[in-house]
Scaffold this active site. Structure first.
Site, PDB file in Angstrom:
ATOM      1  CE1 TYR A  55     -40.507 -21.074  21.222  1.00 54.11           C
ATOM      2  CE2 TYR A  55     -41.935 -22.092  22.870  1.00 54.11           C
ATOM      3  CZ  TYR A  55     -40.786 -22.109  22.106  1.00 54.11           C
ATOM      4  OH  TYR A  55     -39.892 -23.144  22.236  1.00 54.11           O
ATOM      5  CG  HIS A 108     -34.097 -26.204  15.169  1.00 54.75           C
ATOM      6  ND1 HIS A 108     -32.981 -25.884  15.896  1.00 54.75           N
ATOM      7  CD2 HIS A 108     -33.958 -27.516  14.842  1.00 54.75           C
ATOM      8  CE1 HIS A 108     -32.195 -26.958  16.005  1.00 54.75           C
ATOM      9  NE2 HIS A 108     -32.765 -27.957  15.368  1.00 54.75           N
ATOM     10  CB  SER A 177     -22.919 -24.220  21.010  1.00 59.12           C
ATOM     11  OG  SER A 177     -24.173 -24.873  20.969  1.00 59.12           O
ATOM     12  CB  ALA A 219     -21.657 -13.434  13.370  1.00 55.65           C
TER      13      ALA A 219
HETATM   14  P1  OAD Z   1     -26.108 -21.842  21.278  1.00 62.51           P
HETATM   15  O1  OAD Z   1     -26.611 -20.820  22.241  1.00 62.51           O
HETATM   16  O2  OAD Z   1     -25.979 -23.232  21.755  1.00 62.51           O
HETATM   17  O3  OAD Z   1     -24.669 -21.388  20.707  1.00 62.51           O
HETATM   18  C1  OAD Z   1     -24.447 -20.112  20.215  1.00 62.51           C
HETATM   19  C2  OAD Z   1     -23.036 -20.068  19.646  1.00 62.51           C
HETATM   20  O4  OAD Z   1     -22.843 -18.782  19.069  1.00 62.51           O
HETATM   21  C3  OAD Z   1     -21.919 -20.247  20.695  1.00 62.51           C
HETATM   22  O5  OAD Z   1     -20.943 -21.155  20.182  1.00 62.51           O
HETATM   23  C4  OAD Z   1     -21.339 -18.854  20.857  1.00 62.51           C
HETATM   24  O6  OAD Z   1     -19.937 -18.856  21.114  1.00 62.51           O
HETATM   25  C5  OAD Z   1     -21.592 -18.249  19.487  1.00 62.51           C
HETATM   26  N1  OAD Z   1     -21.739 -16.779  19.489  1.00 62.51           N
HETATM   27  C6  OAD Z   1     -22.242 -15.976  20.455  1.00 62.51           C
HETATM   28  N2  OAD Z   1     -22.209 -14.702  20.067  1.00 62.51           N
HETATM   29  C7  OAD Z   1     -21.673 -14.672  18.820  1.00 62.51           C
HETATM   30  C8  OAD Z   1     -21.350 -13.650  17.871  1.00 62.51           C
HETATM   31  N3  OAD Z   1     -21.589 -12.370  18.123  1.00 62.51           N
HETATM   32  N4  OAD Z   1     -20.780 -14.006  16.703  1.00 62.51           N
HETATM   33  C9  OAD Z   1     -20.517 -15.321  16.417  1.00 62.51           C
HETATM   34  N5  OAD Z   1     -20.790 -16.326  17.269  1.00 62.51           N
HETATM   35  C10 OAD Z   1     -21.364 -16.014  18.446  1.00 62.51           C
HETATM   36  O7  OAD Z   1     -27.049 -21.740  19.962  1.00 62.51           O
HETATM   37  P2  OAD Z   1     -27.244 -22.802  18.796  1.00 62.51           P
HETATM   38  O8  OAD Z   1     -25.997 -23.550  18.511  1.00 62.51           O
HETATM   39  O9  OAD Z   1     -27.931 -22.105  17.689  1.00 62.51           O
HETATM   40  O10 OAD Z   1     -32.994 -25.474  19.398  1.00 62.51           O
HETATM   41  O11 OAD Z   1     -28.286 -23.780  19.489  1.00 62.51           O
HETATM   42  C11 OAD Z   1     -28.791 -24.851  18.760  1.00 62.51           C
HETATM   43  C12 OAD Z   1     -30.213 -25.135  19.169  1.00 62.51           C
HETATM   44  O12 OAD Z   1     -30.298 -25.267  20.579  1.00 62.51           O
HETATM   45  C13 OAD Z   1     -31.194 -24.027  18.876  1.00 62.51           C
HETATM   46  O13 OAD Z   1     -31.671 -24.020  17.559  1.00 62.51           O
HETATM   47  C14 OAD Z   1     -32.301 -24.295  19.839  1.00 62.51           C
HETATM   48  C15 OAD Z   1     -31.462 -24.541  21.062  1.00 62.51           C
HETATM   49  O14 OAD Z   1     -32.021 -25.236  22.091  1.00 62.51           O
HETATM   50  C16 OAD Z   1     -34.267 -25.678  19.704  1.00 62.51           C
HETATM   51  O15 OAD Z   1     -34.923 -24.881  20.357  1.00 62.51           O
HETATM   52  C17 OAD Z   1     -34.815 -26.963  19.159  1.00 62.51           C
END
Ligand code: OAD
Length: 238
Positions: A55, A108, A177, A219
């Site tokens: 971190y 989170h 995701s 995005a």
């Molecule tokens: P993920 O890494 O699981 O997913 C990221 C998403 O963003 C994917 O669907 C990609 O296709 C999309 N993506 C990547 N680049 C992008 C861009 N330039 N524009 C738009 N979309 C894009 O991340 P999260 O869904 O945020 O939790 O993950 C959820 C949680 O899992 C996080 O908050 C964290 C992690 O483990 C904890 O640490 C508790």
């Protein structure tokens, strides 16, 4: 105006173009680090120094990056939209705040805060902490931890978030995701409450079928375009 109450969920994808790696994409954080070691209470109990190092490095990296057009577009939506806009983020970075968002819930937690496990105080932190850092309030040593939610822990603000989801008429999910619950289930709650559900993401998420409308792309492009559309519709209906 078509929508009175908007709830927006953001994930790591919205900060990707600012230079913060996502979790599950190729080269994502979980391809380089063991989630069990750095993002669970058990991992922290086993090796707190390793978790602090992880971190501390993320805090250092966060201070080098800037919000992108997607963060700024959401702050503009909150400022200019005549209805209510609530932003719920899974991200622990502070890029939404730096872009100007005010009605924001960090479900989170926040990377730039630490918490004392002895007195439960929460403190701002932009530098590095270790197992030797004393709590600035109670002085306990070895009790500070990142103020982030780890796997197996309860996300913050859930009551307020579910209330807003029940009442919203537009739900947007951006850059997530759809694999981590409870956030991945928000679309179902909003949809049952009658909201129009829109996914803005680079590619279809794991829960993509639950959305009524999709805009796939980076995005920094799809979010400003969608915000512009919402604001234009609101201006027309005035
Ligand atoms: P993920 O890494 O699981 O997913 C990221 C998403 O963003 C994917 O669907 C990609 O296709 C999309 N993506 C990547 N680049 C992008 C861009 N330039 N524009 C738009 N979309 C894009 O991340 P999260 O869904 O945020 O939790 O993950 C959820 C949680 O899992 C996080 O908050 C964290 C992690 O483990 C904890 O640490 C508790």
């Amino acid at each position: 105006m078509r929508y009175q109450k908007i709830v927006i969920l953001t994930g790591a994808g919205i900060s990707a173009e600012s230079g913060i790696p996502t979790f599950r994409d190729k080269d994502g954080l979980w391809s380089k680090f063991d989630l069990e070691e750095v993002a669970t209470p058990e991992g922290f109990a086993r090796n707190p120094d390793l978790v602090h190092e992880f971190y501390n490095a993320r805090r250092r990296d966060l201070l080098k990056v800037e919000p992108n057009a997607a963060h700024y577009a959401l702050a503009r939506l909150e400022r200019e939209y005549p209805g209510e806009v609530l932003l719920v983020t899974q991200n622990v970075d502070d890029l939404h705040e730096r872009a100007g968002s005010k009605r924001l819930l960090h479900m989170h937690g926040e990377l730039l805060k630490v918490r004392c496990e002895a007195c439960q105080g929460v403190f701002p932190e932009t530098g590095a902490i270790s197992t030797k850092t004393p709590c600035p309030a109670c002085g306990a040593v070895g009790k500070l931890r990142p103020h982030v939610v780890w796997f197996g822990e309860m996300p913050f603000h859930l009551e307020e978030i579910y209330r807003a989801l029940q009442e919203c008429d537009l739900f947007l999910a951006i850059g997530t995701s759809g694999t981590v619950y409870p956030a991945a289930g928000f679309v179902q709650v909003a949809r049952r409450a009658g909201a129009w559900c829109v996914e803005l993401n680079l590619e279809p998420s794991a829960v993509t079928d639950l959305f009524h409308e999709h805009h796939f792309g980076p995005a920094s492009q799809v979010v400003p375009a969608y915000v512009e559309k919402l604001l234009a519709e609101a201006r027309k209906s005035r």
